[in-house]
Design a protein around this motif. Structure first.
Motif, PDB file in Angstrom:
ATOM      1  N   GLN A   3       0.843  -1.197   0.000  1.00  0.00           N
ATOM      2  CA  GLN A   3       0.000   0.000   0.000  1.00  0.00           C
ATOM      3  C   GLN A   3       0.877   1.246   0.000  1.00  0.00           C
ATOM      4  O   GLN A   3       1.968   1.253   0.552  1.00  0.00           O
ATOM      5  CB  GLN A   3      -0.889   0.007   1.250  1.00  0.00           C
ATOM      6  N   ASN A   5       1.830   4.673   1.355  1.00  0.00           N
ATOM      7  CA  ASN A   5       1.658   5.377   2.621  1.00  0.00           C
ATOM      8  C   ASN A   5       1.511   6.876   2.347  1.00  0.00           C
ATOM      9  O   ASN A   5       2.443   7.538   1.911  1.00  0.00           O
ATOM     10  CB  ASN A   5       2.868   5.105   3.518  1.00  0.00           C
ATOM     11  N   THR A   6       0.329   7.409   2.619  1.00  0.00           N
ATOM     12  CA  THR A   6       0.050   8.826   2.359  1.00  0.00           C
ATOM     13  C   THR A   6      -0.085   9.622   3.652  1.00  0.00           C
ATOM     14  O   THR A   6      -0.576  10.754   3.630  1.00  0.00           O
ATOM     15  CB  THR A   6      -1.250   8.969   1.552  1.00  0.00           C
ATOM     16  N   SER A   7       0.339   9.073   4.737  1.00  0.00           N
ATOM     17  CA  SER A   7       0.139   9.750   6.021  1.00  0.00           C
ATOM     18  C   SER A   7       0.990  11.010   6.155  1.00  0.00           C
ATOM     19  O   SER A   7       0.644  11.924   6.899  1.00  0.00           O
ATOM     20  CB  SER A   7       0.426   8.783   7.171  1.00  0.00           C
ATOM     21  N   THR A   8       2.114  11.098   5.449  1.00  0.00           N
ATOM     22  CA  THR A   8       2.995  12.267   5.596  1.00  0.00           C
ATOM     23  C   THR A   8       2.784  13.302   4.498  1.00  0.00           C
ATOM     24  O   THR A   8       3.472  14.328   4.472  1.00  0.00           O
ATOM     25  CB  THR A   8       4.469  11.826   5.581  1.00  0.00           C
ATOM     26  N   TRP A   9       1.864  13.045   3.586  1.00  0.00           N
ATOM     27  CA  TRP A   9       1.675  13.967   2.477  1.00  0.00           C
ATOM     28  C   TRP A   9       1.200  15.327   2.948  1.00  0.00           C
ATOM     29  O   TRP A   9       1.619  16.360   2.429  1.00  0.00           O
ATOM     30  CB  TRP A   9       0.679  13.392   1.483  1.00  0.00           C
TER      31      TRP A   9
END
Length: 67
Positions: A3, A5-9
């Motif tokens: 997957q 990881n878009t948590s830091t975007w």
């Protein structure tokens, strides 16, 4: 398949826009503007164009008298 990881975007985009804003502000603050905002007089010198110096007239065939 892993997957993405878009948590830091959000933090990345926010910090990028903040950095760009600060850089633009620093660039704009270096500019100097004139204190006196009066309009300058612009002398417009008129000059004759080459075709205005000669008198020429072009006749269209329809405006000529019939022969």
């Amino acid at each position: 398949m892993p997957q993405l990881n878009t948590s830091t975007w959000f933090i990345t985009i926010l910090s990028m826009t903040l950095t760009l804003f600060i850089l633009f502000q620093l660039n704009i603050s270096k500019l100097t503007y004139p204190l006196n905002l009066n309009l300058k007089n612009i002398n417009t010198e008129t000059f004759k164009l080459p075709w205005e110096l000669k008198w020429t007239k072009t006749y269209s065939p329809l405006s000529l008298p019939p022969q």
